[in-house]
Design a protein around this motif. Structure first.
Motif, PDB file in Angstrom:
ATOM      1  N   ILE A 277       0.864  -1.182   0.000  1.00  0.00           N
ATOM      2  CA  ILE A 277       0.000   0.000   0.000  1.00  0.00           C
ATOM      3  C   ILE A 277       0.900   1.230   0.000  1.00  0.00           C
ATOM      4  O   ILE A 277       1.793   1.352   0.855  1.00  0.00           O
ATOM      5  N   PHE A 278       0.690   2.111  -0.977  1.00  0.00           N
ATOM      6  CA  PHE A 278       1.414   3.376  -1.016  1.00  0.00           C
ATOM      7  C   PHE A 278       0.440   4.502  -0.719  1.00  0.00           C
ATOM      8  O   PHE A 278      -0.588   4.628  -1.391  1.00  0.00           O
ATOM      9  N   ALA A 279       0.762   5.311   0.288  1.00  0.00           N
ATOM     10  CA  ALA A 279      -0.160   6.369   0.706  1.00  0.00           C
ATOM     11  C   ALA A 279       0.475   7.737   0.501  1.00  0.00           C
ATOM     12  O   ALA A 279       1.658   7.927   0.803  1.00  0.00           O
ATOM     13  N   LEU A 280      -0.300   8.679  -0.033  1.00  0.00           N
ATOM     14  CA  LEU A 280       0.171  10.053  -0.182  1.00  0.00           C
ATOM     15  C   LEU A 280      -0.461  10.902   0.914  1.00  0.00           C
ATOM     16  O   LEU A 280      -1.650  10.753   1.209  1.00  0.00           O
TER      17      LEU A 280
ATOM     18  N   VAL B 268       3.811  -3.371   5.002  1.00  0.00           N
ATOM     19  CA  VAL B 268       3.102  -3.309   3.724  1.00  0.00           C
ATOM     20  C   VAL B 268       2.888  -1.842   3.300  1.00  0.00           C
ATOM     21  O   VAL B 268       2.803  -1.525   2.127  1.00  0.00           O
ATOM     22  N   VAL B 269       2.828  -0.947   4.303  1.00  0.00           N
ATOM     23  CA  VAL B 269       2.502   0.459   4.026  1.00  0.00           C
ATOM     24  C   VAL B 269       3.762   1.306   3.841  1.00  0.00           C
ATOM     25  O   VAL B 269       4.662   1.282   4.674  1.00  0.00           O
ATOM     26  N   SER B 270       3.825   2.039   2.736  1.00  0.00           N
ATOM     27  CA  SER B 270       4.849   3.070   2.541  1.00  0.00           C
ATOM     28  C   SER B 270       4.122   4.366   2.258  1.00  0.00           C
ATOM     29  O   SER B 270       3.035   4.363   1.676  1.00  0.00           O
ATOM     30  N   SER B 271       4.733   5.490   2.651  1.00  0.00           N
ATOM     31  CA  SER B 271       4.032   6.749   2.416  1.00  0.00           C
ATOM     32  C   SER B 271       4.979   7.817   1.892  1.00  0.00           C
ATOM     33  O   SER B 271       6.188   7.756   2.114  1.00  0.00           O
ATOM     34  N   LEU B 272       4.384   8.749   1.170  1.00  0.00           N
ATOM     35  CA  LEU B 272       5.161   9.836   0.558  1.00  0.00           C
ATOM     36  C   LEU B 272       4.342  11.121   0.670  1.00  0.00           C
ATOM     37  O   LEU B 272       3.148  11.113   0.382  1.00  0.00           O
TER      38      LEU B 272
ATOM     39  N   ILE C  88       6.204   4.460  -6.445  1.00  0.00           N
ATOM     40  CA  ILE C  88       4.920   5.091  -6.782  1.00  0.00           C
ATOM     41  C   ILE C  88       4.916   5.501  -8.252  1.00  0.00           C
ATOM     42  O   ILE C  88       3.971   5.214  -8.989  1.00  0.00           O
ATOM     43  N   LEU C  89       5.994   6.135  -8.682  1.00  0.00           N
ATOM     44  CA  LEU C  89       6.035   6.631 -10.062  1.00  0.00           C
ATOM     45  C   LEU C  89       6.106   5.483 -11.073  1.00  0.00           C
ATOM     46  O   LEU C  89       5.797   5.669 -12.250  1.00  0.00           O
TER      47      LEU C  89
END
Lengths: 461, 310
Positions: free
Chosen positions: A222-225, A248-252, A289-290
């Motif tokens: 899961i990628f969170a902004l 599981v979670v990464s954030s930017l 993400i990109l």
């Protein structure tokens, strides 16, 4: 997860008879205070099952409640107009115990000298009007007293479902007024499952991310902004996930999406290592993400959904779900229109969640909807990505001639694809811009095709 | 519909041929086959690059919209709420009866994969066989154990092992005692009974209570779909009469209509759709509390366990 045992060091919610709740980290060797409902030793709860109602007995002990009947929720609205209620008048003297005597009983109960059920029994026995009440009214009366005097609590391991109910009642802005039916629809529409890779904009204190983790566990990404230096996912840490699941979670932050600021190396060597590690993590997250090809995008954000979609939509793989939530419909309309006109999406839908709870017939009390209920569960708009065929419409409502919107474009093509008969033309021109009017043309085409397709069941409609 | 998907369409895949939200159809891609809709005939062999239909990867939600109906099926709002209340997640063991058209089965399988198990029961032999075949075609045989069996008469043949049970039966109360026996006694058991009529709910609730189920709650769950349109907001005709036939100008236009969109007085509107699903079923939920741990941790073992009402 997958476990109903209360453990030391984990978050737990205690539901109290008053309807209030207490949420905290349960530590060993502690006295847990329940205010007017007494207190107990935490070690007596550790290792027991959640959702079981316990009563506080003696000095800090607890035991499972034997008679669960009166604890069950039912509507306290004045719904029952039984004839025998005729004789009941609102008489403050019907209680033979004085205020002082009741206070005395209460303090004895708190000190564990008398049982709380004995207190309630005494109050009931001294109510002159009690015997005249209907069964339903008796149950109501006892429940009211339970809410005041019962030293009972129910421990619950937090879930996002619990948070929906809790915060909708207490602090709706924390979860963006999310109701459980809506949250659960987000999870199914988005096809949240183990092994998926999701992009999320969660300004609901982590409610969305938490619900996704509940359905993915350690499988997937899961990628969170988010808008600040670090994300506010308060609720996720209260869900007692293992480190493995949390990984599981990464954030930017949004402000790092376009470019990262130059790396400034700290002078101290220890600090340098840490800063470098953080930097590497940040770069990795941004690259991931990109890289796009996400299995779905879920948005519940304070920021303009249209702007979010324009930014993030290219990162979705084809044939993947988009789900956008808002407590207000108007804030979704521009984004909805944009997606509807986009060649990148099909199956665009806007819905409002509707939920009605009923009082159930287990208390001789009739079956009817609850007297008070939540007015709206908020709005969802959903769509599915498809392969972009190159005709992109950049701005909502500014479609240049010839490119049209999704339905407009299809109406034009239908003329070409159809048999071209007068009947067909008529059907199309009469169909304005919706798809519904195409039925006539449809059967026409079906007749012209010699080899019927050997798939599924019968025809399209 | 399982998680081992290919990035591109292959022979043997099930895809959803999409025209619009009201017009979708499942297609199993096979060499030499054709698929036909209002736009003509499409050869499966060139399924990539079509312009008039989109071929979508099937999800349980899309499958619910297109599956061959053998029975009344469950729809997405109910499926969603039930999945939340039953706390379906990876590793959960679930019982479903009956299987029906397999609408919910697909969704359950998605939610409990990769390590959960769904035991689904159907008393109609042909339906059971068809559902079993479908689960195999969709790569779900590892997760779904499908059986032809009348659970009201013969029980589930499963004891002390699941935490979630879903009953979509004409008389769910007849299966409740067997359902109770299927729950893992050391876990909180969660049950949902799905019944269209209030009379069924009443019998179900009474039986649930008599069997010692707790926290019995009942819901109706629907969605209200909206149409979004951009419409012209007309100015008052203060200068003279409106032209003949101009009232038709008020007719609603699609959100993307060029003329309206470019007008500064246009407004983006939404209204609920005229005819919508008004009732599906009542959802009755209840909890079966676990029996206290037998290790002596409970200082006062009492009858608060699931056996209280027996």
């Amino acid at each position: 997860m997958l476990d109903d045992t209360i453990r030391a060091g984990e978050w737990v919610m205690l539901k109290l008879p008053s309807g209030n709740s207490k949420i905290f980290v349960l530590k060993a060797d502690e006295r847990v205070e329940l205010g007017k409902f007494g207190s107990f030793d935490s070690n007596n709860l550790i290792g027991r099952h959640q959702l079981v109602p316990y009563e506080v007995v003696g000095d800090g002990n607890i035991r499972p409640v034997e008679n669960l009947d009166y604890l069950q929720e039912f509507d306290l609205g004045d719904t029952e107009e039984d004839a025998s209620n005729m004789t009941i008048v609102d008489d403050p003297t019907s209680q033979r115990l004085t205020h002082q005597e009741i206070e005395e009983l209460k303090s004895q109960s708190l000190e564990g000298k008398v049982d709380h059920s004995a207190v309630i029994q005494k109050i009931v026995q001294n109510n002159a009007a009690f015997e005249k009440k209907t069964d339903f009214a008796k149950a109501k009366y006892i429940q009211r007293k339970q809410r005041k005097f019962a030293k009972i609590f129910t421990p619950i391991k937090p879930t996002t479902r619990l948070f929906c109910d809790f915060y909708l009642a207490k602090k709706p802005e924390k979860t963006r007024e999310m109701r459980i039916d809506t949250l659960s629809q987000i999870m199914t529409f988005a096809n949240v499952r183990a092994g998926s890779r999701f992009l999320v904009v969660d300004d609901a204190s982590g409610l969305i991310v938490g619900a996704m983790l509940e359905r993915m566990h350690e499988h997937g990404k899961i990628f969170a902004l988010h808008d600040k230096e670090t994300p506010n996912f308060d609720l996720v840490r209260m869900l007692n996930f293992s480190d493995e699941v949390m990984s599981v979670v990464s954030s930017l932050p949004w402000f790092h999406l376009h470019e990262l600021p130059p790396f400034v190396a700290p002078s101290h060597p220890d600090a340098l290592d840490r800063a470098q590690a953080r930097r590497n993590q940040l770069e990795r997250t941004r690259d991931d993400i990109l890289a796009g090809a996400f299995d779905g995008l879920v948005v519940a954000s304070r920021f303009d959904p249209k702007e979010i979609l324009i930014k993030l939509e290219p990162l979705l793989a084809p044939s993947k779900p988009l789900v956008v939530y808002s407590p207000t419909k108007e804030s979704l309309l521009e984004a909805y229109n944009h997606v509807r006109l986009s060649r990148r999406f099909v199956n665009t839908q806007l819905t409002e969640s509707w939920l009605r709870e009923y009082q159930v017939p287990v208390f001789n009390s009739g079956t009817h909807p609850t007297m008070m209920t939540s007015g709206s569960g908020g709005y969802l708009f959903t769509a599915t990505t498809v392969v972009d065929d190159g005709v992109r419409i950049e701005k909502a409502g500014a479609a240049p001639p010839g490119t049209g919107g999704q339905t407009m474009g299809m109406a034009k093509k239908r003329k070409v694809a159809g048999s071209g008969s007068a009947k067909d033309e008529a059907a199309n021109s009469g169909a304005d811009s919706t798809d519904a009017g195409a039925c006539t043309a449809d059967s026409d085409v079906a007749q012209t095709v010699a080899d019927a397709a050997n798939v599924g069941n019968s025809t399209m409609e | 519909m399982n998680s081992n998907r290919h990035p591109a369409i292959q022979y043997g895949d099930t895809v959803i041929a999409y025209v619009n939200p009201e017009s979708m159809k499942p297609v199993e891609v096979a060499a030499g086959q054709t698929f036909q809709n209002r736009f003509g005939t499409f050869h499966h062999d060139d399924m990539i690059g079509l312009r008039f239909v989109h071929l979508l990867e099937p999800t349980p939600e899309l499958w619910t919209l297109v599956l061959p109906h053998r029975t009344q099926i469950l729809y997405q709002p109910d499926i969603s709420l039930i999945s939340s209340f039953l706390e379906l997640q990876p590793g959960v063991n679930v019982i479903e009866a009956g299987t029906g058209s397999g609408s919910f089965s697909h969704s359950i399988a998605r939610s409990i994969a990769p390590n959960g198990k769904l035991f689904t029961f159907e008393f109609h032999e042909e339906r059971a066989a068809k559902a079993k075949l479908e689960f195999a075609q969709h790569g779900l045989s590892d997760i779904i154990v499908s059986q032809h069996r009348d659970v009201c008469k013969n029980g589930f043949g499963i004891f002390n092992s699941v935490t979630a049970i879903f009953l979509d039966l004409p008389s769910p109360w007849e299966a409740l005692e067997n359902a109770k026996a299927a729950f893992d006694p050391q876990r909180v058991g969660r049950i949902c009974c799905f019944s269209p009529c209030i009379e069924q709910v009443q019998r179900t609730c009474e039986t649930l209570k008599a069997l010692g189920f707790y926290d019995i709650r009942m819901f109706e769950c629907l969605v209200r779909p909206y149409e979004v349109q951009r419409i012209e907001s007309e100015k008052l005709p203060l200068a003279g009469p409106t032209p003949k036939g101009s009232h038709k100008a008020f007719k609603r236009q699609s959100a993307g209509a060029d003329a309206v969109a470019s007008s500064p007085s246009s407004v983006l509107t939404s209204k609920p759709k005229e005819s919508v699903r008004g009732h599906t079923s009542f959802l009755t939920f209840a909890v079966l509390l676990p029996t206290p741990p037998s290790d002596g941790a409970a200082p006062h073992p009492t009858a608060a366990s699931a056996d209280a009402a027996q």
